[in-house]
Design a protein around this motif. Structure first.
Motif, PDB file in Angstrom:
ATOM      1  N   ILE A  65     -13.762   7.148   4.410  1.00 35.42           N
ATOM      2  CA  ILE A  65     -12.992   8.349   3.824  1.00 35.42           C
ATOM      3  C   ILE A  65     -11.958   9.080   4.635  1.00 35.42           C
ATOM      4  N   ASN A  66     -11.792   8.504   5.924  1.00 37.36           N
ATOM      5  CA  ASN A  66     -10.916   8.870   6.994  1.00 37.36           C
ATOM      6  C   ASN A  66      -9.518   8.153   7.039  1.00 37.36           C
ATOM      7  N   ILE A  67      -9.641   7.086   6.304  1.00 37.90           N
ATOM      8  CA  ILE A  67      -8.278   6.359   6.428  1.00 37.90           C
ATOM      9  C   ILE A  67      -8.065   5.914   4.888  1.00 37.90           C
ATOM     10  N   GLY A  68      -6.734   5.776   4.576  1.00 39.02           N
ATOM     11  CA  GLY A  68      -6.154   5.642   3.334  1.00 39.02           C
ATOM     12  C   GLY A  68      -6.184   6.655   2.408  1.00 39.02           C
ATOM     13  N   ASN A  69      -5.715   7.916   3.204  1.00 35.24           N
ATOM     14  CA  ASN A  69      -5.669   9.079   2.143  1.00 35.24           C
ATOM     15  C   ASN A  69      -4.233   9.271   1.708  1.00 35.24           C
ATOM     16  N   ILE A  70      -4.391   8.885   0.274  1.00 37.63           N
ATOM     17  CA  ILE A  70      -2.963   9.117  -0.449  1.00 37.63           C
ATOM     18  C   ILE A  70      -2.967  10.514  -1.060  1.00 37.63           C
ATOM     19  N   PRO A  71      -1.507  10.962  -0.589  1.00 35.15           N
ATOM     20  CA  PRO A  71      -1.144  12.135  -1.147  1.00 35.15           C
ATOM     21  C   PRO A  71      -1.086  12.330  -2.585  1.00 35.15           C
ATOM     22  N   GLU A  72      -1.504  13.191  -3.608  1.00 36.03           N
ATOM     23  CA  GLU A  72      -1.437  13.332  -5.028  1.00 36.03           C
ATOM     24  C   GLU A  72       0.071  12.774  -5.479  1.00 36.03           C
ATOM     25  N   LYS A  73       1.153  13.070  -4.870  1.00 38.03           N
ATOM     26  CA  LYS A  73       2.356  12.948  -5.339  1.00 38.03           C
ATOM     27  C   LYS A  73       2.548  11.304  -5.357  1.00 38.03           C
ATOM     28  N   TYR A  74       2.036  10.574  -4.461  1.00 40.08           N
ATOM     29  CA  TYR A  74       1.964   9.236  -4.465  1.00 40.08           C
ATOM     30  C   TYR A  74       1.182   8.470  -5.519  1.00 40.08           C
ATOM     31  N   MET A  75       0.090   9.189  -6.096  1.00 44.95           N
ATOM     32  CA  MET A  75      -0.931   8.463  -6.571  1.00 44.95           C
ATOM     33  C   MET A  75      -0.464   7.887  -7.681  1.00 44.95           C
ATOM     34  N   TYR A  76       0.451   8.149  -8.428  1.00 40.73           N
ATOM     35  CA  TYR A  76       1.196   7.323  -9.609  1.00 40.73           C
ATOM     36  C   TYR A  76       1.416   5.952  -9.059  1.00 40.73           C
ATOM     37  N   MET A  77       1.364   5.360  -8.190  1.00 41.15           N
ATOM     38  CA  MET A  77       1.766   3.905  -7.386  1.00 41.15           C
ATOM     39  C   MET A  77       0.489   3.098  -7.518  1.00 41.15           C
ATOM     40  N   ILE A  78      -0.514   3.826  -7.786  1.00 47.77           N
ATOM     41  CA  ILE A  78      -1.769   2.905  -7.876  1.00 47.77           C
ATOM     42  C   ILE A  78      -1.943   2.705  -9.475  1.00 47.77           C
ATOM     43  N   PHE A 128       1.073  -1.061   0.060  1.00 45.83           N
ATOM     44  CA  PHE A 128       0.104   0.006  -0.006  1.00 45.83           C
ATOM     45  C   PHE A 128       1.017   1.132  -0.142  1.00 45.83           C
ATOM     46  N   PRO A 129       0.640   2.296  -0.903  1.00 45.22           N
ATOM     47  CA  PRO A 129       1.213   3.357  -1.162  1.00 45.22           C
ATOM     48  C   PRO A 129       1.658   4.284   0.184  1.00 45.22           C
ATOM     49  N   PRO A 130       2.337   5.408   0.259  1.00 43.79           N
ATOM     50  CA  PRO A 130       2.162   6.092   1.412  1.00 43.79           C
ATOM     51  C   PRO A 130       0.874   6.924   1.442  1.00 43.79           C
ATOM     52  N   HIS A 131       0.371   6.908   2.788  1.00 43.92           N
ATOM     53  CA  HIS A 131      -1.142   7.494   3.070  1.00 43.92           C
ATOM     54  C   HIS A 131      -1.203   7.938   4.558  1.00 43.92           C
ATOM     55  N   THR A 132      -2.156   8.536   4.642  1.00 43.53           N
ATOM     56  CA  THR A 132      -2.364   8.870   6.318  1.00 43.53           C
ATOM     57  C   THR A 132      -3.910   8.653   6.727  1.00 43.53           C
ATOM     58  N   ASP A 133      -3.931   8.498   7.899  1.00 38.15           N
ATOM     59  CA  ASP A 133      -5.439   8.284   8.527  1.00 38.15           C
ATOM     60  C   ASP A 133      -5.769   9.331   9.336  1.00 38.15           C
ATOM     61  N   ASN A 134      -6.987   9.408   9.620  1.00 38.08           N
ATOM     62  CA  ASN A 134      -7.426  10.553  10.572  1.00 38.08           C
ATOM     63  C   ASN A 134      -8.225   9.872  11.377  1.00 38.08           C
ATOM     64  N   ALA A 135      -7.647   9.547  12.642  1.00 39.32           N
ATOM     65  CA  ALA A 135      -8.405   8.841  13.952  1.00 39.32           C
ATOM     66  C   ALA A 135      -7.511   9.581  15.145  1.00 39.32           C
ATOM     67  N   TRP A 136      -8.269   9.169  16.064  1.00 38.49           N
ATOM     68  CA  TRP A 136      -7.483   9.305  17.673  1.00 38.49           C
ATOM     69  C   TRP A 136      -6.511   8.184  18.040  1.00 38.49           C
ATOM     70  N   HIS A 188      -9.322   6.086  -9.305  1.00 38.05           N
ATOM     71  CA  HIS A 188     -10.673   6.895  -9.073  1.00 38.05           C
ATOM     72  C   HIS A 188     -11.287   6.251  -7.559  1.00 38.05           C
ATOM     73  N   GLN A 189     -10.944   4.913  -7.363  1.00 36.75           N
ATOM     74  CA  GLN A 189     -11.384   4.391  -6.048  1.00 36.75           C
ATOM     75  C   GLN A 189     -10.662   4.942  -4.803  1.00 36.75           C
ATOM     76  N   PHE A 190      -9.484   5.975  -5.095  1.00 36.71           N
ATOM     77  CA  PHE A 190      -8.657   6.241  -4.014  1.00 36.71           C
ATOM     78  C   PHE A 190      -8.758   7.821  -4.013  1.00 36.71           C
ATOM     79  N   ILE A 191      -9.635   8.509  -4.677  1.00 39.51           N
ATOM     80  CA  ILE A 191      -9.906   9.828  -4.648  1.00 39.51           C
ATOM     81  C   ILE A 191     -10.898  10.243  -3.527  1.00 39.51           C
ATOM     82  N   LYS A 192     -10.593  10.713  -2.518  1.00 38.68           N
ATOM     83  CA  LYS A 192     -11.619  11.009  -1.578  1.00 38.68           C
ATOM     84  C   LYS A 192     -12.553  12.295  -1.730  1.00 38.68           C
ATOM     85  N   LYS A 193     -13.893  11.903  -1.475  1.00 39.48           N
ATOM     86  CA  LYS A 193     -14.854  12.970  -1.585  1.00 39.48           C
ATOM     87  C   LYS A 193     -15.076  13.812  -0.209  1.00 39.48           C
TER      88      LYS A 193
END
Length: 217
Positions: free
Chosen positions: A192-205, A105-113, A211-216
């Protein structure tokens, strides 16, 4: 400003519970997921490009989740010790992530406590890949990552005072099946709060999957 970091812990669960989880799920995740997702979707995952960037997955049973929560709450060596927030309900059910050969899984962030990645392979060699790698700088060069090789009943715990966009992290490509328990607290009921991939790493998908990894919002 929140000091963002992941911390590695050993012997997170009791040996009895870790062994039960291993024996229940090891080499069985695909078949356990068929009744949930259906044969067509599972076969598409196995033979398509999705397995390059996604794990096969299945939720833990309710009993297994409750027993894990109880042990995390009562273990004074862990950051969730006596933290009643973990008893108020998970943002999403705990699940097994099973990366298959060629997956990661490419570099990503999650938003949780809070979050937990618990390794469930009883044997792992460095040459099999699958390291959990995190970065102290969200715009870091990849070689600056802090890597943790999967080790049985050990893993990465993340705990903040409130929901926070945590450190950038990734799962390196594996050459054999990599099994882990994944849990999140404080992210609500939406993926939507997990697996947020920055645009600079989207090439790895793979392009047809992006389209499945673009968060709305």
């Amino acid at each position: 400003m929140v000091d963002k970091k992941f911390t590695y812990f050993e012997n997170i669960l009791s040996t009895q519970l870790a062994d039960e989880l291993h024996d229940y799920y090891y080499k069985k995740v695909i078949e356990l997921s068929r009744p949930v997702y259906g044969d067509q979707l599972v076969e598409h995952f196995l033979n398509g490009k999705a397995r390059q960037v996604l794990p096969s997955t299945v939720n833990l049973t309710q009993d297994q989740q409750l027993r894990i929560l109880e042990e995390l709450y009562n273990n004074e060596q862990l950051p969730f010790y006596k933290d009643k927030r973990i008893l108020r309900g998970l943002g999403l059910p705990m699940r097994i992530n099973n990366f298959l050969p060629g997956g990661g899984f490419p570099p990503h962030t999650d938003n949780a406590w809070g979050s937990m990645t618990l390794f469930l392979n009883k044997e792992w060699k460095e040459e099999w890949g699958g390291n959990f790698v995190w970065y102290t700088d969200e715009d870091t060069n990849q070689e600056n990552g802090i890597a943790h090789t999967p080790k049985y009943n050990c893993g990465i715990l993340d705990c903040y005072p409130e929901p926070t966009v945590g450190c950038l992290h990734r799962v390196e490509e594996v050459t054999t099946e990599r099994l882990s328990v994944q849990a999140f607290w404080g992210l609500g009921g939406d993926y939507i709060n997990i697996g947020n991939i920055p645009e600079k790493y989207m090439y790895m998908i793979p392009e047809e999957l992006r389209h499945q990894f673009i968060k709305k919002a």
